[in-house]
Design an enzyme around this catalytic site. Sequence first.
Site, PDB file in Angstrom:
ATOM      1  N   GLY A  31      53.389  46.703  39.705  1.00  0.00           N
ATOM      2  CA  GLY A  31      53.360  48.159  39.859  1.00  0.00           C
ATOM      3  C   GLY A  31      54.660  48.796  40.298  1.00  0.00           C
ATOM      4  N   GLY A  32      55.304  48.254  41.327  1.00  0.00           N
ATOM      5  CA  GLY A  32      56.558  48.832  41.783  1.00  0.00           C
ATOM      6  C   GLY A  32      56.668  48.917  43.288  1.00  0.00           C
ATOM      7  N   ARG A 273      43.308  50.314  48.416  1.00  0.00           N
ATOM      8  CA  ARG A 273      42.869  49.027  47.875  1.00  0.00           C
ATOM      9  C   ARG A 273      41.651  48.435  48.572  1.00  0.00           C
ATOM     10  NH1 ARG A 273      48.672  45.935  46.767  1.00  0.00           N
ATOM     11  NH2 ARG A 273      49.310  47.322  45.059  1.00  0.00           N
TER      12      ARG A 273
END
Length: 341
Positions: A31-32, A273
Amino acid sequence: MSYALKVAKKGTVALICKSELEEANTYFAQGGIASVTNNLVDNFEKHIEDTLTAGDGHCSRSAVEKVVKEAPAQIEELLNWGVDFDKKSDGNFDLHKEGGHSEFRILHHKDSTGAEIQRSLVKCVKANKNIFIFEHHFAIEILTQHHLGQWVTHQTPNIECYGAYILNTKNNQIDTFLSKVTMLATGGIGNVYMNTSNPLIATGDGIAMAHRARAIVKDMEFVQFHPTVLYNPSERPSFLITEAMRGYGAVLRDTKGNEFMYKYDKRGSLAPRDIVARAIDNEMKLSGSNYVYLDVTHKDAKETKEGFPMIYEKCLSLGIDITKQYIPVVPAQHYLCGGIA
């Protein structure tokens, strides 16, 4: 590797690597990296608040503030080391949004950010004449006063570290590496779990080694699960389906095709999450299924292929065209929040 690059100008550095430089958790990250770079809409206070909220009040505020406030300088270092973050046509970073973030602040390189960072760091490390790389060398014991005959306990003040015993796995010889400074990058514990996004080398032995040396280990019960890895029981590690895909607009559905996240959180599929992972786990238990679905079929097919080429190719290799079919996903152990204090 980033630490080795930062200290190499102070002297010689031995970089001990359990397998090979390319094999690390970093490589598998898709994702980053979150950092405040768009100061027109974003700021440190927002990023800090988002992090503390997502951490349910358990975060160390000083650690959160340090990471958030120093992130832009670390991004600058990555750029100097050659990391190529995606940019828009106007030259500004193409920022993504992920769960728990109030702003778009995720810098990325398509859907293979970790691999891009890893490649850049490996190249820089190999080019540095002060860094000596020892691949297939397994650290097995930290050297302290204990090895000079002193009885060392967790209460011993000022435990010193003189280096480590290192096993050369190619010839099974144990070498003694002495150093003025020893820095532990221990990796995770992922392979304690059935499903993990971590590579096979993440077995927790680094933390165990520090514990045996009477270091203080803390917060080991805080284990983060990534909500979405590809459901493919024969594969280890599990293939990650980046959170950026939900930031892009993908939604979670049960095995009957019903969207379910709004039952659990007003942010839907973009909740933090832990909330999303628990919700998926609950839906699987309610239905008796081994997975749920991630649906990106309503998005533009060309845009999806360009934005997530690695995920598209991986799923296609298993007969799933993500522009037309749902992706079966499950939660998996992803990140260890505790470790050596």
